[in-house]
Design a protein around this motif. Sequence first.
Motif, mmCIF file in Angstrom:
data_model
loop_
_atom_site.group_PDB
_atom_site.id
_atom_site.type_symbol
_atom_site.label_atom_id
_atom_site.label_comp_id
_atom_site.label_asym_id
_atom_site.label_seq_id
_atom_site.Cartn_x
_atom_site.Cartn_y
_atom_site.Cartn_z
ATOM 1 N N HIS A 25 0.840 -1.211 0.000
ATOM 2 C CA HIS A 25 0.000 0.000 0.000
ATOM 3 C C HIS A 25 0.870 1.254 0.000
ATOM 4 C CE1 HIS A 25 -2.554 3.151 1.756
ATOM 5 N NE2 HIS A 25 -3.521 2.566 1.050
ATOM 6 N N ASN A 26 1.893 1.266 0.823
ATOM 7 C CA ASN A 26 2.786 2.429 0.874
ATOM 8 C C ASN A 26 3.488 2.658 -0.461
ATOM 9 O OD1 ASN A 26 2.069 2.983 3.479
ATOM 10 N ND2 ASN A 26 3.882 2.062 4.391
ATOM 11 N N ARG A 27 3.861 1.582 -1.137
ATOM 12 C CA ARG A 27 4.490 1.717 -2.456
ATOM 13 C C ARG A 27 3.522 2.351 -3.452
ATOM 14 N NH1 ARG A 27 5.036 -2.219 -7.039
ATOM 15 N NH2 ARG A 27 6.600 -1.282 -8.390
ATOM 16 N N LEU A 28 2.284 1.892 -3.454
ATOM 17 C CA LEU A 28 1.287 2.475 -4.366
ATOM 18 C C LEU A 28 1.014 3.940 -4.031
ATOM 19 C CD1 LEU A 28 -1.254 -0.483 -4.706
ATOM 20 C CD2 LEU A 28 0.427 0.312 -6.386
ATOM 21 N N VAL A 29 0.987 4.256 -2.752
ATOM 22 C CA VAL A 29 0.768 5.657 -2.340
ATOM 23 C C VAL A 29 1.941 6.527 -2.788
ATOM 24 C CG1 VAL A 29 0.605 7.192 -0.338
ATOM 25 C CG2 VAL A 29 -0.800 5.128 -0.452
ATOM 26 N N ARG A 30 3.177 6.022 -2.667
ATOM 27 C CA ARG A 30 4.346 6.787 -3.124
ATOM 28 C C ARG A 30 4.298 7.015 -4.632
ATOM 29 N NH1 ARG A 30 7.094 3.445 0.286
ATOM 30 N NH2 ARG A 30 7.864 2.188 -1.443
ATOM 31 N N LEU A 31 3.955 5.972 -5.387
ATOM 32 C CA LEU A 31 3.863 6.122 -6.841
ATOM 33 C C LEU A 31 2.751 7.086 -7.228
ATOM 34 C CD1 LEU A 31 4.458 2.426 -7.919
ATOM 35 C CD2 LEU A 31 5.991 4.367 -8.289
ATOM 36 N N ARG A 32 1.664 7.011 -6.511
ATOM 37 C CA ARG A 32 0.543 7.931 -6.765
ATOM 38 C C ARG A 32 0.969 9.373 -6.481
ATOM 39 N NH1 ARG A 32 -5.404 6.594 -5.884
ATOM 40 N NH2 ARG A 32 -6.353 8.624 -5.803
ATOM 41 N N SER A 33 1.706 9.555 -5.414
ATOM 42 C CA SER A 33 2.211 10.884 -5.066
ATOM 43 C C SER A 33 3.176 11.405 -6.130
ATOM 44 C CB SER A 33 2.911 10.826 -3.710
ATOM 45 O OG SER A 33 3.497 12.061 -3.399
ATOM 46 N N THR A 34 3.973 10.521 -6.698
ATOM 47 C CA THR A 34 4.887 10.907 -7.774
ATOM 48 C C THR A 34 4.110 11.396 -8.993
ATOM 49 O OG1 THR A 34 6.514 9.318 -6.997
ATOM 50 C CG2 THR A 34 6.764 10.093 -9.254
ATOM 51 N N VAL A 35 3.008 10.734 -9.301
ATOM 52 C CA VAL A 35 2.164 11.162 -10.421
ATOM 53 C C VAL A 35 1.585 12.549 -10.146
ATOM 54 C CG1 VAL A 35 0.024 10.687 -11.683
ATOM 55 C CG2 VAL A 35 1.594 8.828 -11.171
ATOM 56 N N VAL A 36 1.112 12.767 -8.938
ATOM 57 C CA VAL A 36 0.524 14.065 -8.584
ATOM 58 C C VAL A 36 1.577 15.170 -8.659
ATOM 59 C CG1 VAL A 36 -0.556 15.373 -6.709
ATOM 60 C CG2 VAL A 36 -1.325 13.054 -7.216
ATOM 61 N N GLN A 37 2.787 14.895 -8.189
ATOM 62 C CA GLN A 37 3.859 15.890 -8.258
ATOM 63 C C GLN A 37 4.254 16.172 -9.702
ATOM 64 O OE1 GLN A 37 6.917 14.228 -5.796
ATOM 65 N NE2 GLN A 37 5.940 14.876 -3.896
ATOM 66 N N ALA A 38 4.306 15.138 -10.522
ATOM 67 C CA ALA A 38 4.639 15.331 -11.934
ATOM 68 C C ALA A 38 3.542 16.127 -12.634
ATOM 69 C CB ALA A 38 4.846 13.982 -12.623
ATOM 70 N N TYR A 39 2.288 15.888 -12.260
ATOM 71 C CA TYR A 39 1.202 16.668 -12.857
ATOM 72 C C TYR A 39 1.310 18.138 -12.456
ATOM 73 C CZ TYR A 39 -2.983 18.873 -14.208
ATOM 74 O OH TYR A 39 -3.830 19.791 -14.767
ATOM 75 N N ALA A 40 1.727 18.405 -11.232
ATOM 76 C CA ALA A 40 1.863 19.793 -10.779
ATOM 77 C C ALA A 40 2.848 20.558 -11.665
ATOM 78 C CB ALA A 40 2.304 19.841 -9.324
ATOM 79 N N GLN A 41 3.930 19.907 -12.079
ATOM 80 C CA GLN A 41 4.897 20.557 -12.970
ATOM 81 C C GLN A 41 4.297 20.776 -14.352
ATOM 82 O OE1 GLN A 41 8.254 17.938 -12.832
ATOM 83 N NE2 GLN A 41 8.928 18.678 -10.832
ATOM 84 N N LEU A 42 3.564 19.793 -14.850
ATOM 85 C CA LEU A 42 2.901 19.925 -16.150
ATOM 86 C C LEU A 42 1.854 21.025 -16.104
ATOM 87 C CD1 LEU A 42 2.410 18.870 -19.040
ATOM 88 C CD2 LEU A 42 0.823 17.205 -18.045
ATOM 89 N N ASP A 43 1.105 21.062 -15.024
ATOM 90 C CA ASP A 43 0.080 22.093 -14.844
ATOM 91 C C ASP A 43 0.703 23.490 -14.835
ATOM 92 O OD1 ASP A 43 -2.706 22.952 -14.033
ATOM 93 O OD2 ASP A 43 -1.590 23.614 -12.260
ATOM 94 N N ALA A 44 1.802 23.637 -14.132
ATOM 95 C CA ALA A 44 2.470 24.944 -14.066
ATOM 96 C C ALA A 44 2.972 25.369 -15.443
ATOM 97 C CB ALA A 44 3.626 24.893 -13.075
ATOM 98 N N ALA A 45 3.532 24.438 -16.199
ATOM 99 C CA ALA A 45 4.059 24.768 -17.530
ATOM 100 C C ALA A 45 2.930 25.148 -18.486
ATOM 101 C CB ALA A 45 4.857 23.596 -18.092
ATOM 102 N N LEU A 46 1.841 24.393 -18.492
ATOM 103 C CA LEU A 46 0.714 24.707 -19.377
ATOM 104 C C LEU A 46 0.005 25.990 -18.939
ATOM 105 C CD1 LEU A 46 -0.763 21.156 -20.033
ATOM 106 C CD2 LEU A 46 0.381 22.647 -21.684
ATOM 107 N N THR A 47 -0.110 26.196 -17.637
ATOM 108 C CA THR A 47 -0.743 27.421 -17.130
ATOM 109 C C THR A 47 0.066 28.649 -17.540
ATOM 110 O OG1 THR A 47 -1.734 26.232 -15.281
ATOM 111 C CG2 THR A 47 -1.533 28.614 -15.047
ATOM 112 N N ALA A 48 1.378 28.554 -17.489
ATOM 113 C CA ALA A 48 2.223 29.679 -17.924
ATOM 114 C C ALA A 48 1.994 29.989 -19.396
ATOM 115 C CB ALA A 48 3.694 29.360 -17.672
ATOM 116 N N GLN A 49 1.862 28.959 -20.223
ATOM 117 C CA GLN A 49 1.606 29.175 -21.650
ATOM 118 C C GLN A 49 0.260 29.880 -21.843
ATOM 119 O OE1 GLN A 49 3.630 28.466 -24.250
ATOM 120 N NE2 GLN A 49 5.201 27.388 -23.134
ATOM 121 N N VAL A 50 -0.772 29.395 -21.157
ATOM 122 C CA VAL A 50 -2.113 29.980 -21.294
ATOM 123 C C VAL A 50 -2.119 31.426 -20.809
ATOM 124 C CG1 VAL A 50 -4.494 29.845 -20.452
ATOM 125 C CG2 VAL A 50 -3.313 27.784 -21.188
ATOM 126 N N GLN A 51 -1.500 31.687 -19.674
ATOM 127 C CA GLN A 51 -1.469 33.053 -19.150
ATOM 128 C C GLN A 51 -0.716 33.988 -20.085
ATOM 129 O OE1 GLN A 51 0.133 32.411 -15.214
ATOM 130 N NE2 GLN A 51 -1.888 32.057 -14.337
#
Length: 184
Positions: A25-51
Amino acid sequence: MNGWASSLTSWSVIAIGVFWYVGAHNRLVRLRSTVVQAYAQLDAALTAQVQHVQALLAQAPVSADEIQRGLDATLRGACGQLATSLGAARLRPLHAPTMAALATAVRAWAAAWHQHAQAAGQALPALLAGDLLAGTAWPLPPTHVEVAQTQFNAAVTQYNAAVRQFPAILVAWLARFKVAAPLA
């Protein structure tokens, strides 16, 4: 004495099972957290383009040309759609339908930006239908978006592999971890 040994064996098996479950369970939670952190970087990059594009549109004078006004309106609408999709994906970056809607919004925004930039006289490469971001001439340098998308998709692939493998699939089922979708 025989009952004591049987009881000890039973408790040992239960303890091993509980420790295995917690570790998986902890391994899946860590991997899930990695996905969320990676999305945050993608979100910031796309948001900068839109702005950036929204700021360009806000600074541009209203054109007397009807075609240019239509392109401006299309680009404004695509920016709004992408901003809304980014907001929804920010809340649920592992939800496959939300990521599919985001991919559609990115494609619509890229096409609108591409048409707008070509109408302004910029020579741009043709958009490629198969790849989400290929051929896109970004208003800001594209390296952040491309790197963030690659990292997000890699994190999703790693998470999905962990969710699908046996015996972790049992933990995923019990904890209700679903397969995520990359931004493709």
